[in-house]
Every structure is written in structure tokens, then in C-alpha cells.
Design an enzyme around this catalytic site. Structure first.
Site, PDB file in Angstrom:
ATOM      1  N   ARG A  59      42.914  66.600  99.192  1.00  0.00           N
ATOM      2  CA  ARG A  59      44.005  65.848  99.806  1.00  0.00           C
ATOM      3  C   ARG A  59      44.194  64.474  99.174  1.00  0.00           C
ATOM      4  NH1 ARG A  59      41.106  68.880 102.587  1.00  0.00           N
ATOM      5  NH2 ARG A  59      41.865  70.320 104.173  1.00  0.00           N
ATOM      6  N   THR A  60      43.123  63.716  99.050  1.00  0.00           N
ATOM      7  CA  THR A  60      43.251  62.343  98.585  1.00  0.00           C
ATOM      8  C   THR A  60      43.711  62.285  97.136  1.00  0.00           C
ATOM      9  OG1 THR A  60      41.499  61.671 100.114  1.00  0.00           O
ATOM     10  CG2 THR A  60      42.068  60.135  98.362  1.00  0.00           C
ATOM     11  N   LYS A  87      27.880  63.063  80.080  1.00  0.00           N
ATOM     12  CA  LYS A  87      26.936  62.909  78.980  1.00  0.00           C
ATOM     13  C   LYS A  87      25.991  61.727  79.192  1.00  0.00           C
ATOM     14  CE  LYS A  87      30.527  64.621  75.844  1.00  0.00           C
ATOM     15  NZ  LYS A  87      31.389  64.289  74.670  1.00  0.00           N
ATOM     16  N   ARG A 109      37.089  57.327  93.531  1.00  0.00           N
ATOM     17  CA  ARG A 109      36.234  57.843  94.603  1.00  0.00           C
ATOM     18  C   ARG A 109      34.843  58.028  94.002  1.00  0.00           C
ATOM     19  NH1 ARG A 109      37.362  62.735  98.744  1.00  0.00           N
ATOM     20  NH2 ARG A 109      38.484  61.008  99.693  1.00  0.00           N
ATOM     21  N   HIS A 137      36.990  54.223 103.513  1.00  0.00           N
ATOM     22  CA  HIS A 137      38.073  55.065 102.993  1.00  0.00           C
ATOM     23  C   HIS A 137      39.367  54.467 103.545  1.00  0.00           C
ATOM     24  CE1 HIS A 137      40.344  58.244 101.440  1.00  0.00           C
ATOM     25  NE2 HIS A 137      39.703  59.305 101.920  1.00  0.00           N
TER      26      HIS A 137
END
Length: 311
Positions: A59-60, A87, A109, A137
Site C-alpha cells: 500500500r505505502t 552486496k 522505509r 509512520h
């Protein structure tokens, strides 16, 4: 009016009521424009938005991408799994690389609390927090508030119950801060193992009984069990958890007759919420939350795209 956070949007904490109202009002306009399909597509023309998601998201991430494209930005989704991060590249080295690319907006995020704040210290772009660890959030809290306000016409004086895994939820933290700032009465409901001892200091009232906690509330906001952040033994079993803290029709009937049912997603049906409640056409606004997410993120991207780094 300049945002109190300046160049970046890292959290709700410290954001005054008038700034929240400005973002909600702007998002409301975008919600109406999106439904009419008349969104202006040149506001972020020649601006570059990079999304940087170190945790999975549907969703975000999708709504930030859609928000950027609807405003005319060049949107680049950086795949962490195939980037140099896989890496062994550090977040700081990634920041230096992205800074050299001269992006205008970075949406991040990360599983570690504080990662967006660290990134913000190293880049010239505006950094927008799309969720960091158990910290915040902020855009989720804004879209939840917008959804509530659209139904009740206000936020002040409403009683909101946030139920479930409060201890591990950045959504709960941002919502508590925002809703208290806007004059709501906030309850948090869950087993003692999932309610932090500091919750009262945030201004929320703890309840350890679901039946007691949802009585006469205006909004019930369910949260999923974040088992990826949990240590063993915090709940006996998911079956027992639903028995004591799941939202079913009987418990919904303890709230006000027009109470809203909310969930930030993803849903765990039969664990924290019954499917009949989640899909209720009259009281569930879960799909509307998704819609408002695009509008809120458009408002945030527009606002912070105009803020330049200090020389």
C-alpha cells in the site's frame, strides 16, 4: 506556511495542530480531484522522486509512486534486493550515492528506527519517512485522520480505540501523537505483553479487556500482530489471541452504532479481525483508508517538494 520540520518529514511528533490541518485540507482536495480524474499533473514536473524501501510494502510504496506520477514527478523505485545494499553497502554510502544523483524527494522505509533521520542528515533532497522500525509512520496517521474526519466532520472530542500489537507498531505511535494533538480521546487495547509501560505518558488510556475498551467508542482501529518484530511467548497462540482481542460482530456492537472499523493493512483475518467485520459495507472504511493514502501522499509530496535544503 513553513512546516515545523523544515526540509524533511520524519514524523508526526512535534507537528502542531495547524500544520496537520493544512495537510489534511490539502489531502481532502486531492481526494476530490482523484475521484473526478482532474488531478493537476504538472505540479512536480521536472522533480525526481526516489522510493527506497528496505522492508516489503504494497500500500505505502504503491500509493507514493501513484501520488508522484499523478503530480507529474519522475518516479524511480529503487529495488533494495537488487541494489548494492544486497552486496553490503551501508545506508550512508547509499545516501552519498543518491545525493550525487540530485534527486528532489526521497521516500524511505527501513526496519531500523531513526534510519530516515540519519539519511536526512546526509542528503540535499527532502526525506519523507514511510515507516521506520517501531518509531513512526507519519503518512499513515494522516490518512487515518483524514478518513475519520471525512465521516464525522471533525476529530476533536472523538474517542478512538487502537487495538492489538501496540508495542511494535509505528502506526499506533504516530496515530496516538496525531489524534491527541487534534483533541481526540485515545484508548489502546491489548494484552499486557503488547502494551508498552510508557503508553500513559503519551496520553492514551490503556485497556487490557477488549470488551471494556471498545465500549461506546467512535472508531476502532485494529492492528496486526507484527510477529517479525516479536520475541517468542508474547501471546499463547493466534487462536487464543482472537478469542480475547479479536474484533467480531459482538464486540463491534459494544461500540457506538455508527462506529468506524479501520485497519492499516495487511489484514490477518481470523487473528485480529473477523472477515464479516472487515468487509462490512456500512462500518468498515478499510478500503477508503487505501484511497485516502494516495491523497495524503500527494499533499505531502507537493508540500515538501517546494522546500529547499539550507545552504
Amino acid at each position: 506556511m513553513v512546516n515545523s520540520f523544515g526540509q524533511h518529514f520524519l514524523g508526526i511528533e512535534g507537528l502542531p495542530e495547524d500544520q496537520i490541518e493544512i495537510l489534511l485540507d490539502r489531502a481532502e482536495n486531492y481526494a476530490l480531484l482523484n475521484r473526478s480524474r482532474k488531478t493537476p499533473r504538472n505540479l512536480l514536473r521536472e522533480r525526481t522522486l526516489i522510493t527506497l524501501f528496505f522492508e516489503n510494502s504494497t500500500r505505502t510504496r504503491t500509493s507514493f509512486e501513484l501520488a508522484g506520477k499523478r503530480l507529474g514527478a519522475d518516479v524511480i523505485n529503487m529495488s533494495v534486493s537488487t541494489s548494492s545494499v544486497s552486496k553490503g553497502e551501508t545506508l550512508l554510502d547509499t545516501a552519498y550515492t543518491l545525493n550525487a544523483m540530485r534527486a528532489d524527494l526521497l521516500v524511505i522505509r527501513h526496519a531500523q528506527s531513526g534510519a530516515p533521520a540519519l539519511l536526512a542528515q546526509k542528503v540535499d533532497a527532502s526525506v519523507i519517512n514511510a515507516g521506520d522500525g517501531t518509531h513512526e509512520h507519519p503518512t499513515q496517521a494522516l490518512l487515518d485522520a483524514l478518513t475519520i474526519r471525512r465521516h464525522f466532520g471533525k476529530l476533536t472530542g472523538l474517542t478512538v480505540a487502537i487495538c492489538g500489537d501496540i508495542a511494535h507498531s509505528r502506526v499506533a505511535r504516530s496515530n496516538i501523537i496525531l489524534l491527541k494533538t487534534m483533541g481526540c480521546n485515545v484508548r489502546v487495547i491489548g494484552p499486557r505483553t503488547l502494551l508498552p509501560s510508557t503508553i500513559a505518558k503519551m496520553g492514551a488510556t490503556p485497556y487490557y479487556s477488549m470488551d471494556e475498551g471498545v465500549k461506546n467508542v467512535d472508531v476502532i482501529m485494529m492492528l496486526r500482530l507484527q510477529r517479525e518484530r516479536m520475541s517468542a511467548g508474547l501471546i499463547p497462540s493466534t487462536r487464543e489471541y482472537f478469542r480475547f482481542f479479536g474484533l467480531d460482530r459482538r464486540r463491534l456492537n459494544l461500540a457506538k452504532s455508527n462506529a468506524l472499523v479501520m485497519h492499516p493493512g495487511p489484514l490477518n483475518r481470523g487473528i485480529e479481525i473477523d472477515s464479516h467485520v472487515a468487509d462490512d459495507p456500512h462500518q468498515s472504511v478499510i478500503q477508503e483508508q487505501v484511497e485516502m493514502g494516495v491523497a495524503v501522499r500527494m499533499a505531502v509530496l507537493e508540500k515538501f517538494s517546494h522546500i529547499k535544503a539550507q545552504p
